[in-house]
Design a protein around this motif. Structure first.
Motif, mmCIF file in Angstrom:
data_model
loop_
_atom_site.group_PDB
_atom_site.id
_atom_site.type_symbol
_atom_site.label_atom_id
_atom_site.label_comp_id
_atom_site.label_asym_id
_atom_site.label_seq_id
_atom_site.Cartn_x
_atom_site.Cartn_y
_atom_site.Cartn_z
ATOM 1 N N ASN A 30 0.887 -1.166 0.000
ATOM 2 C CA ASN A 30 0.000 0.000 0.000
ATOM 3 C C ASN A 30 0.925 1.216 0.000
ATOM 4 O OD1 ASN A 30 -3.090 0.663 0.766
ATOM 5 N ND2 ASN A 30 -1.738 2.196 1.661
ATOM 6 N N GLU A 31 1.206 1.735 -1.185
ATOM 7 C CA GLU A 31 2.227 2.782 -1.280
ATOM 8 C C GLU A 31 1.927 3.722 -2.436
ATOM 9 O OE1 GLU A 31 5.304 -0.032 -2.307
ATOM 10 O OE2 GLU A 31 5.512 0.840 -4.290
ATOM 11 N N GLN A 32 2.512 4.892 -2.348
ATOM 12 C CA GLN A 32 2.306 5.898 -3.392
ATOM 13 C C GLN A 32 2.671 5.377 -4.777
ATOM 14 O OE1 GLN A 32 4.311 7.811 -5.522
ATOM 15 N NE2 GLN A 32 6.303 6.946 -5.019
ATOM 16 N N HIS A 33 1.834 5.702 -5.747
ATOM 17 C CA HIS A 33 2.114 5.384 -7.153
ATOM 18 C C HIS A 33 1.893 6.611 -8.021
ATOM 19 C CE1 HIS A 33 2.428 1.168 -6.056
ATOM 20 N NE2 HIS A 33 2.875 0.926 -7.275
ATOM 21 N N GLY A 34 2.454 7.738 -7.555
ATOM 22 C CA GLY A 34 2.291 8.981 -8.298
ATOM 23 C C GLY A 34 0.948 9.618 -7.982
ATOM 24 N N GLY A 40 -3.302 1.472 -3.584
ATOM 25 C CA GLY A 40 -3.416 0.007 -3.580
ATOM 26 C C GLY A 40 -2.937 -0.670 -4.849
ATOM 27 N N THR A 41 -2.364 0.098 -5.792
ATOM 28 C CA THR A 41 -1.953 -0.447 -7.098
ATOM 29 C C THR A 41 -1.317 -1.837 -7.010
ATOM 30 O OG1 THR A 41 -1.698 1.735 -8.107
ATOM 31 C CG2 THR A 41 -0.402 -0.053 -9.068
ATOM 32 N N ASP A 42 -0.282 -1.977 -6.182
ATOM 33 C CA ASP A 42 0.460 -3.251 -6.161
ATOM 34 C C ASP A 42 -0.375 -4.420 -5.653
ATOM 35 O OD1 ASP A 42 2.616 -1.963 -7.206
ATOM 36 O OD2 ASP A 42 3.804 -1.955 -5.370
ATOM 37 N N HIS A 43 -1.249 -4.163 -4.692
ATOM 38 C CA HIS A 43 -2.047 -5.311 -4.227
ATOM 39 C C HIS A 43 -3.300 -5.531 -5.074
ATOM 40 C CE1 HIS A 43 -3.998 -2.462 -1.185
ATOM 41 N NE2 HIS A 43 -5.062 -3.131 -1.558
ATOM 42 N N ASN A 110 3.555 -11.890 -6.423
ATOM 43 C CA ASN A 110 4.031 -10.677 -5.754
ATOM 44 C C ASN A 110 3.829 -9.448 -6.637
ATOM 45 O OD1 ASN A 110 5.371 -8.913 -4.003
ATOM 46 N ND2 ASN A 110 7.363 -9.345 -4.948
ATOM 47 N N GLY A 111 3.232 -8.407 -6.061
ATOM 48 C CA GLY A 111 2.976 -7.192 -6.835
ATOM 49 C C GLY A 111 3.938 -6.062 -6.551
ATOM 50 N N HIS A 112 4.911 -6.290 -5.656
ATOM 51 C CA HIS A 112 5.789 -5.192 -5.238
ATOM 52 C C HIS A 112 7.245 -5.655 -5.113
ATOM 53 C CE1 HIS A 112 7.463 -1.858 -3.073
ATOM 54 N NE2 HIS A 112 7.635 -2.574 -1.987
ATOM 55 N N ARG A 156 8.886 1.448 -15.270
ATOM 56 C CA ARG A 156 9.379 1.665 -13.912
ATOM 57 C C ARG A 156 8.219 1.925 -12.954
ATOM 58 N NH1 ARG A 156 14.605 5.285 -13.983
ATOM 59 N NH2 ARG A 156 14.881 4.117 -12.065
ATOM 60 N N HIS A 157 8.568 2.281 -11.716
ATOM 61 C CA HIS A 157 7.544 2.457 -10.683
ATOM 62 C C HIS A 157 6.489 3.507 -11.077
ATOM 63 C CE1 HIS A 157 5.810 2.695 -6.684
ATOM 64 N NE2 HIS A 157 5.871 3.997 -6.797
ATOM 65 N N ALA A 158 5.219 3.091 -11.092
ATOM 66 C CA ALA A 158 4.078 3.983 -11.365
ATOM 67 C C ALA A 158 4.085 4.569 -12.774
ATOM 68 C CB ALA A 158 4.006 5.113 -10.334
ATOM 69 N N GLU A 161 3.493 1.221 -17.793
ATOM 70 C CA GLU A 161 3.062 -0.175 -17.727
ATOM 71 C C GLU A 161 2.105 -0.406 -16.556
ATOM 72 O OE1 GLU A 161 5.130 -4.305 -18.623
ATOM 73 O OE2 GLU A 161 6.007 -3.349 -16.884
ATOM 74 N N GLU A 162 2.536 0.011 -15.376
ATOM 75 C CA GLU A 162 1.696 -0.184 -14.191
ATOM 76 C C GLU A 162 0.382 0.594 -14.315
ATOM 77 O OE1 GLU A 162 3.386 -1.140 -9.730
ATOM 78 O OE2 GLU A 162 3.892 0.780 -10.612
ATOM 79 N N THR A 163 0.488 1.828 -14.817
ATOM 80 C CA THR A 163 -0.715 2.655 -14.991
ATOM 81 C C THR A 163 -1.675 2.004 -15.991
ATOM 82 O OG1 THR A 163 0.621 4.629 -14.526
ATOM 83 C CG2 THR A 163 -1.522 4.980 -15.562
#
Ligand SMILES: [Zn+2]
Length: 252
Positions: A30-34, A40-43, A110-112, A156-158, A161-163
């Motif tokens: 549960n961490e910032q993604h921009g 909750g992006t990763d979970h 694993n999402g993170h 990369r982070h946020a 791809e992730e978005t």
């Protein structure tokens, strides 16, 4: 067959575990993604990939473990993190609880990235106890399966791809008007072959590493399709294998 363990009754769970020795366990953070993506992006992503692949492979999936090792994002509000030691202990106890019902094969989705070190350590510990745990990370799979879909800066982070995966799964939680591209410079202490304990805030003002504005739901669906198919294949392979071929070998 219901796919989520938490939706089964104990009678249904018994029927499953009497016949199957495998389960899927998603874990995220549960961490910032921009400024444009949910915390909750990763979970969210780990849970959905795990659930879809479990469904395809005909195995049970647990509810996602939402908190992970992400203190390096804490300067951005709403990041809720646990220590590596705590996550390892927690995941170990979850695995042992499953083992009580005969589960000896566990696929952790694993999402993170920050969770990876402890998860692979745990996998080694558990193998000594007769439990074979595989750790699947969707973005590595996507990089291998769809190398052309995104550039390095979009993976990369946020970033894009992730978005994109968020746009495919939970479009209402993504605000593309706030998506940004941020060049992430190397920190002066970084150099070939070293690792330094820096935080996200040392690199980025908004929390995005690289380029996020090129994200699209279409690309997200492409990633999900490829990654879920591959994960389901891996689960089926593991499901068929005998534990004798998976446990640690004796001295030669
Ligand atoms: Zn993430």
């Amino acid at each position: 067959l219901k796919v989520m363990l938490n939706e089964m009754s104990w009678v249904e769970a018994k029927r499953y575990f009497m016949k199957n020795d495998i389960a899927v366990v998603p874990v995220g953070s549960n961490e910032q993604h921009g400024p444009h993506n949910p915390l909750g992006t990763d979970h969210f992503i780990a849970r959905e990939i795990a659930k879809r692949a479990a469904e395809q492979a005909g195995v049970v999936c647990l509810e996602v473990v939402p908190f992970g090792v992400s203190s390096h994002h804490r300067q951005f509000w709403g990041t809720v993190h646990v220590s590596a030691r705590t996550l390892k202990k927690y995941m170990r106890e979850v695995c042992l609880a499953l083992n009580y019902y005969g589960v000896t094969k566990i696929v952790v989705v694993n999402g993170h990235g920050g969770n990876f070190a402890v998860l692979s350590e745990l996998a080694r510990d558990l193998r000594e106890r007769g439990i074979f745990m595989a750790v699947f990370q969707w973005w590595h799979a996507a990089g291998e399966l769809l190398p052309e879909l995104f550039t390095r800066d979009e993976r990369r982070h946020a970033s894009a791809e992730e978005t994109s995966v968020n746009l495919a799964l939970r479009p209402k939680l993504v605000d593309m008007k706030k998506a940004t591209d941020e060049k992430v410079p190397d920190h002066p202490t970084e150099g070939a072959g070293n690792t330094v304990p820096l935080d996200a805030v040392d690199f980025t003002k908004c929390g995005v590493y690289g380029k996020s504005t090129t994200a699209s739901a279409r690309k997200g669906r492409q990633v999900l399709g490829a990654v879920v198919t591959e994960l389901a294949r891996q689960i089926r392979v593991l499901k068929k294998m005998k534990m004798d071929d998976l446990t640690a070998k004796p001295r030669v």
